[in-house]
Write a protein that holds these residues in place. Structure first.
Motif, short mmCIF file in Angstrom:
data_model
loop_
_atom_site.label_atom_id
_atom_site.label_comp_id
_atom_site.label_asym_id
_atom_site.label_seq_id
_atom_site.Cartn_x
_atom_site.Cartn_y
_atom_site.Cartn_z
N PRO A 281 21.15 -34.16 -21.83
CA PRO A 281 21.52 -33.91 -20.44
C PRO A 281 21.74 -32.42 -20.15
O PRO A 281 21.89 -31.60 -21.06
CB PRO A 281 22.82 -34.70 -20.28
CG PRO A 281 22.67 -35.83 -21.24
CD PRO A 281 22.02 -35.17 -22.44
N GLN A 282 21.79 -32.08 -18.86
CA GLN A 282 21.90 -30.69 -18.42
C GLN A 282 23.33 -30.27 -18.12
O GLN A 282 23.57 -29.14 -17.69
CB GLN A 282 21.04 -30.48 -17.17
CG GLN A 282 19.57 -30.77 -17.37
CD GLN A 282 18.91 -29.80 -18.32
OE1 GLN A 282 19.07 -28.59 -18.19
NE2 GLN A 282 18.17 -30.31 -19.28
N SER A 283 24.31 -31.14 -18.35
CA SER A 283 25.71 -30.81 -18.06
C SER A 283 26.62 -31.32 -19.17
O SER A 283 26.26 -32.22 -19.92
CB SER A 283 26.13 -31.41 -16.72
OG SER A 283 26.03 -32.82 -16.76
N ASP A 284 27.81 -30.74 -19.26
CA ASP A 284 28.83 -31.22 -20.18
C ASP A 284 29.25 -32.62 -19.74
O ASP A 284 29.40 -32.87 -18.54
CB ASP A 284 30.07 -30.33 -20.13
CG ASP A 284 29.86 -28.96 -20.73
OD1 ASP A 284 28.79 -28.71 -21.32
OD2 ASP A 284 30.78 -28.13 -20.61
N ASN A 285 29.49 -33.50 -20.71
CA ASN A 285 29.94 -34.85 -20.40
C ASN A 285 30.83 -35.38 -21.51
O ASN A 285 30.76 -34.92 -22.66
CB ASN A 285 28.74 -35.79 -20.18
CG ASN A 285 28.02 -35.48 -18.90
OD1 ASN A 285 28.53 -35.70 -17.81
ND2 ASN A 285 26.82 -34.92 -19.02
N ASP A 286 31.63 -36.36 -21.18
CA ASP A 286 32.57 -37.00 -22.09
C ASP A 286 31.84 -37.62 -23.28
O ASP A 286 30.89 -38.38 -23.10
CB ASP A 286 33.34 -38.07 -21.31
CG ASP A 286 34.27 -38.86 -22.20
OD1 ASP A 286 35.25 -38.26 -22.67
OD2 ASP A 286 34.00 -40.06 -22.42
N LEU A 287 32.28 -37.30 -24.48
CA LEU A 287 31.66 -37.78 -25.71
C LEU A 287 31.61 -39.31 -25.76
O LEU A 287 30.57 -39.89 -26.06
CB LEU A 287 32.41 -37.25 -26.93
CG LEU A 287 31.90 -37.76 -28.26
CD1 LEU A 287 31.22 -36.67 -29.03
CD2 LEU A 287 33.02 -38.36 -29.06
N ALA A 288 32.70 -39.96 -25.44
CA ALA A 288 32.74 -41.44 -25.52
C ALA A 288 31.72 -42.07 -24.59
O ALA A 288 31.04 -43.03 -24.96
CB ALA A 288 34.14 -41.94 -25.19
N GLY A 289 31.57 -41.54 -23.39
CA GLY A 289 30.58 -42.07 -22.46
C GLY A 289 29.17 -41.84 -22.95
O GLY A 289 28.30 -42.70 -22.81
N GLU A 290 28.92 -40.67 -23.53
CA GLU A 290 27.57 -40.34 -24.01
C GLU A 290 27.15 -41.19 -25.20
O GLU A 290 25.98 -41.44 -25.40
CB GLU A 290 27.47 -38.86 -24.36
CG GLU A 290 27.58 -37.94 -23.16
CD GLU A 290 26.51 -38.18 -22.12
OE1 GLU A 290 25.54 -38.93 -22.36
OE2 GLU A 290 26.63 -37.62 -21.03
N LEU A 291 28.11 -41.62 -26.01
CA LEU A 291 27.79 -42.41 -27.20
C LEU A 291 27.99 -43.91 -26.98
O LEU A 291 27.89 -44.70 -27.92
CB LEU A 291 28.64 -41.94 -28.38
CG LEU A 291 28.47 -40.48 -28.78
CD1 LEU A 291 29.37 -40.13 -29.95
CD2 LEU A 291 27.01 -40.15 -29.08
#
Length: 167
Positions: free
Chosen positions: A98-108
């Motif tokens: 992705p092109q932005s910072d995001n919450d680790l738990a949501g991404e995994l």
């Protein structure tokens, strides 16, 4: 200077090492992913003696630098919602698309309970049954340009979910 962990979340017509790493000039000396490597030789350029000839958007890369420098590469943003990353049981070197910072738990989230441990160059998080991902080592967010090493208890497929990403 020293070792740097990175990933690329854009693609271009030419993803060869000389093209993607051209902004580094002669400052980079060695690059590797989980299975291959290449070295930089003055007067020649990047030589894929260990089989690494191009940048794969799904991989983490470790780049050794003689001097501090900025890596600049322009391309088309990756369609991360349509791109899957196959993971084996054990350790996997992965990119962040992705092109932005995001919450680790949501991404995994797509991994369910199959992940064990994840780290980047400066922090880590661990998965606990009944709780989820805990940023005990400070890794709470995944960020563009960073690469990650994730330990899996079984094979799975990572898919960054467009609903978890703010890009």
């Amino acid at each position: 200077a020293g070792w740097n962990w990175f990933s690329v979340n854009v693609s271009g017509d030419d993803m060869s090492l000389p093209t993607v790493l051209s902004s580094l000039g002669t400052d980079g000396t060695f690059i590797k992913n989980q299975i291959a490597y290449a070295a930089y030789y003055a007067g020649y350029g990047w030589f894929a003696e260990g089989g690494l000839a191009s940048i794969d958007i799904k991989n983490l890369f470790l780049l050794k630098m003689d001097n501090a420098s900025n890596l600049t590469f322009t391309g088309t943003p990756v369609d991360y919602a349509a791109t899957t990353i196959s993971l084996a049981a054990g350790w996997n070197w992965i990119s962040y698309l992705p092109q932005s910072d995001n919450d680790l738990a949501g991404e995994l989230e797509s991994l369910g309970t199959n992940g064990i441990f994840i780290k980047n160059q400066t922090g880590y998080a661990r998965y606990y049954d009944g709780y989820g991902w805990f940023a005990e080592g400070g890794l709470a967010t995944m960020s563009p340009g960073e690469g990650y090493i994730i330990q899996m208890n079984t094979a799975d497929v990572l898919m960054y979910d467009e609903f978890n990403c703010e890009s």
